[in-house]
Design an enzyme around this catalytic site. Structure first.
Site, PDB file in Angstrom:
ATOM      1  N   HIS A 261      30.440  30.165  38.767  1.00  0.00           N
ATOM      2  CA  HIS A 261      31.734  29.500  38.669  1.00  0.00           C
ATOM      3  C   HIS A 261      32.899  30.456  38.948  1.00  0.00           C
ATOM      4  O   HIS A 261      33.992  30.001  39.295  1.00  0.00           O
ATOM      5  CB  HIS A 261      31.910  28.867  37.286  1.00  0.00           C
ATOM      6  N   GLY A 262      32.712  31.720  38.765  1.00  0.00           N
ATOM      7  CA  GLY A 262      33.807  32.629  39.049  1.00  0.00           C
ATOM      8  C   GLY A 262      33.535  34.037  38.569  1.00  0.00           C
ATOM      9  O   GLY A 262      32.688  34.267  37.699  1.00  0.00           O
TER      10      GLY A 262
END
Length: 457
Positions: free
Chosen positions: A318-319
């Site tokens: 996700h990041g």
């Protein structure tokens, strides 16, 4: 280009749909038109990103071609490593360098690396194709079909994460006029419902949540809970709205994309939650990480390890931030606990099971939304401390959207159930939807139009 903009709705989409159906008797031309339109759609953000996308498609396609001809498995491994390296350079280079520097007591000077939009999504799709090819579960496609699979613009930027065999065979189907009209109608309605979920509900919630997260240090207990609860609703309407728009757009082109949401906040366990939330990502993590890691085949201890590693990597996907890593570990731990609890055979009352599940999800999303771990820790401290009342200026009138949104996610009919199972054409409904569409398009030129949360992933 955002789906919920006047440029996309009034210009890009009608033009592409028009050329697509005008060329329906020429499949090769029709598919190249879609590829070209998808590249224009992608390049509208930043034209510098187009060579990277095209290069990624061509390299993966060449790897597949060479593998089928030679059967050298190292080509597949090389292709997988190349895709992971691409993600590593563009998405994680600064994160790992900063972490390494911090461990050695120094400071990292950030490299100026532009994060290509949707890189996680189109890279994951290509990884799944190479792995399927190695498993003997994928055919060799022409460059045209492979490029269409990767770049098809409804799912290019933020999913759903689609498998090759779910989408490409549909482009060969000869759809009759009746089915074509039905799919276009369903697609238009689903797209409009997605826009409403995103811009009317999701962006209104953002108007409450964003100021609270910007002033965490001064929040009261209640305001901190509103921030966490509000974001859990915002991301639901934002991402499920995007998914509805993507699936609706696919239908307009006669293609059925896989379902991505199924009322996840009604889940009574974390296992069930992940079967309902971002379903195509859950499926990818299960099939290409959890099962290859051993899954539940080697005992409980091994299963716990596989779950933790899978969700840690899912969080990192996700990041490049420790908040996402910890968020993934929280869900991995919750899944492991859930599986161990199931082995006891003890069943909790449904209300208690739902409450525990929802609280875990909300608390984890509080970390997911925070810009860093320190902010998240401060928010948690505020949630479980005094004072009760604060000075954020929230009024009951400004918070009306919270109970409305909550009741919809708990008891409302899902948009896809409505469109695919309940919708019946009617003149009154058509007029109402038409007027709603005009109002939405006019509003989209004004105060609506936040970017999608998942664009940053």
């Amino acid at each position: 280009m955002l789906f919920h903009t006047q440029l996309f709705i009034l210009v890009f989409l009608p033009v592409v749909l028009g050329f697509y159906y005008l060329s329906r008797r020429h499949h090769t031309l029709q598919q190249w038109l879609l590829v070209a339109a998808s590249l224009i759609f992608y390049g509208y953000w930043d034209v510098r990103l187009i060579p990277l996308l095209i290069g990624s498609v061509i390299v993966n396609w060449l790897v597949a071609q060479q593998y089928v001809q030679s059967k050298h498995k190292w080509l597949i491994y090389l292709g997988v490593l190349a895709n992971l390296a691409l993600l590593g350079i563009f998405k994680y280079a600064n994160f790992f360098a900063e972490t390494f520097a911090a461990l050695h007591g120094s400071q990292h000077q950030y490299w100026d690396i532009v994060l290509p939009l949707g890189i996680s999504f189109f890279t994951f799709q290509q990884l799944s194709y190479l792995v399927d090819l190695n498993r003997g579960n994928a055919p060799l496609y022409s460059l045209r079909k492979y490029a269409l699979y990767v770049t098809f613009f409804p799912q290019l930027i933020a999913g759903p994460i689609v498998r090759h065999n779910e989408i490409l065979p549909q482009f060969k189907e000869s759809i009759g006029p009746e089915v074509m009209v039905k799919r276009i109608s369903q697609g238009l309605i689903l797209f409009m419902l997605g826009v409403i979920k995103k811009v009317v509900v999701g962006d209104t919630l953002a108007g409450i949540v964003d100021p609270l997260y910007a002033t965490v240090q001064s929040l009261s207990c209640i305001e901190a809970w509103i921030a966490a609860f509000g974001f859990s609703l915002q991301i639901y309407f934002d991402f499920s709205g995007y998914s509805d728009m993507a699936i609706g757009l696919g239908l307009m082109f006669g293609v059925i994309l896989p379902e991505n949401f199924a009322a996840p906040y009604r889940a009574t366990s974390i296992v069930e939650f992940w079967r309902r939330w971002h379903m195509t990502l859950s499926r990818f993590l299960k099939d290409y990480l959890y099962i290859p890691l051993g899954g539940n085949r080697f005992g409980a201890t091994h299963q716990v390890g596989a779950l933790l590693v899978t969700m840690l990597l899912g969080g990192l996907w996700h990041g490049a931030n420790w908040t996402f890593v910890i968020w993934g570990l929280i869900h991995g731990s919750a899944l492991a606990t859930n599986h161990m609890w199931q082995k006891t055979g003890i069943k909790l009352p449904s209300v208690l099971a739902w409450s525990l599940t929802f609280v875990v999800v909300v608390l984890a999303f509080a970390l997911f939304r925070a810009p860093d771990v320190a902010t998240a820790a401060l928010l948690y401290a505020k949630m479980f401390s005094l004072p009760i009342a604060g000075e954020a200026g929230l009024t009951l009138k400004s918070l009306w959207i919270l109970p409305v949104a909550f009741l919809i996610v708990l008891f409302g009919m899902t948009t896809q159930t409505y469109v695919f199972e309940k919708f019946k054409p009617a003149r009154i409904g058509a007029v109402a939807l038409g007027l709603t569409g005009v109002w939405l398009v006019l509003k989209l030129g004004g105060d609506f139009g936040h970017e999608f949360i998942y664009f940053q992933f």
